[in-house]
Write a protein that holds these residues in place. Sequence first.
Motif: not given
Length: 515
Positions: A185-188, A193-194, A492-493, A512-514
């Motif tokens: 998901i964070t490969s770019g 955000e997810f 976020y809630t 998230l950040r890799k």
Amino acid sequence: MVITMGKVVLVILIGVIVRWGWQLLFWAWLKPRKLEKWLRNEGFKGNPYKLVMGDLKEFATMMKEAKSKAMPITHDIAPYALPFDYHIINKYGKRSYMWFGPTPRVYIMEPELIKEILSRHNEFQKPHPDPLRDSIIGGLFESEGQKWVKHRHIIKPAFYVENIKSMFMTMSLSCNELIKQWETITSGNGPVEFDVWPSIDNMGSDVISRTSFGSCYEEGQKIFRIQKEQIDLAFQQMSMFFLPGGRFIPTKASKKFKENDKELRAMLHLIINKRKKSIEMGEEINDDLLGVLLKSNLKQIEEDGDGMSMDDVVEECKLFYVAGSETTSNLIVWTIICLSTHQEWQTKAREEVIQVFGTGELHFDGLKNLKIVTMILNEVLRLYPPGVMVIRGTTKETKLGNMMIPSGVEIIIPILNIHHDHETWGEDATMFRPERFSGGVVNATKEGGLGSFLPFSGGPRICIGQNFAMVEAKLAIAKILQRFSFELSPSYTHAPFPVFSLPPQFGAHLTLRKI
């Protein structure tokens, strides 16, 4: 003769109606009023009793209102997660009670009384029946007396440290799959955000599927998917469960619930019978939870001639999901959310993980060196306990401290409220301060912590899988910290809402950040 027989039938009918009427009057009015007077004489305070419903209408209204709205991003969650309990305790004090229909539920918050209740488990037992609980959770969780003693003795070996250690690589495999999913998901370039909650929840189910059923892992996943649906269906029927005969009303949800239960039991019977035949043929027994349980059960039967029945084993397997998967998934997600809002602790925890393990694979023996991570997990368990309360009941007049508790009263140990109590934990009770556990649980409060820190309950009935849950949580958090940094997303809630555990109602949207 016909007239005489008619009179006899009429007299019998009138007698039955009078008896039923008296029983109804006693249940709905006379007994509650007697208990109310007794409790007030013992120093408890609460709302006046309302016929049949008690406080249920106000309770349901407050819960519905709380569930319908988001709350501020704060760890002071008791007013939102348990609004009615918070309202009663704030209004009437720590020795207060609420009416769950015609049954009074008294709140006990003093640490010494809590330790007394939990240690005297044969006198203060779980209320039976509890239609909602009993429809989902059975086994060790709801059993009492000699049945509980026997079952715990049989199940305990499955959670010995050496068996948990043997399951470590299996847990690690499930965690690695989560990491791979997030890395994809964070490969770019840049942060992503997810909602991380579904994948964490799935990982929890995956760990329990693998560690419970080993080679029958795929069947285990199907079982846990059905069990999760059963929880949703049970809550759809919650109002029906508490109506006399309500569970027998053929609603769409109740029909599906029965179909699922039948399928669930059939699948478990097949898995258990297959494993039992392997044991009887002398094949090597797997080190998964089911294998160890069956081996322990066989030993019990050989020694005493009395072990767990097939239905007993089925109930314990069903319990593995709710008690194992739900509890640990919730602990992991709230830890990540807390570390997202307290970046300094995220940095400290990551530095510790790197110091102990580097960027390579984790090993079981290294987990004991994660002191900061352990402090953080304890603080998350304090602020967001997986079980928000413990309920016990009395079946006879029982002494508690300097009080006499009458028969027919239920006792609530409101864990969430106790964990957030300013008198016990200080003025910063609703703040995230892991350093309060730097001296261990025993030294976390002036009372000694043991009667005030109850994430896994306490006494002889303390959760048998607590070490399993902590190992899985440390493993997952350490692996995530090795690979990612994270913070709350603007979408976020914040909405911790109690079901059987305390999940995030609207998920956990993070950035998230890799690394």
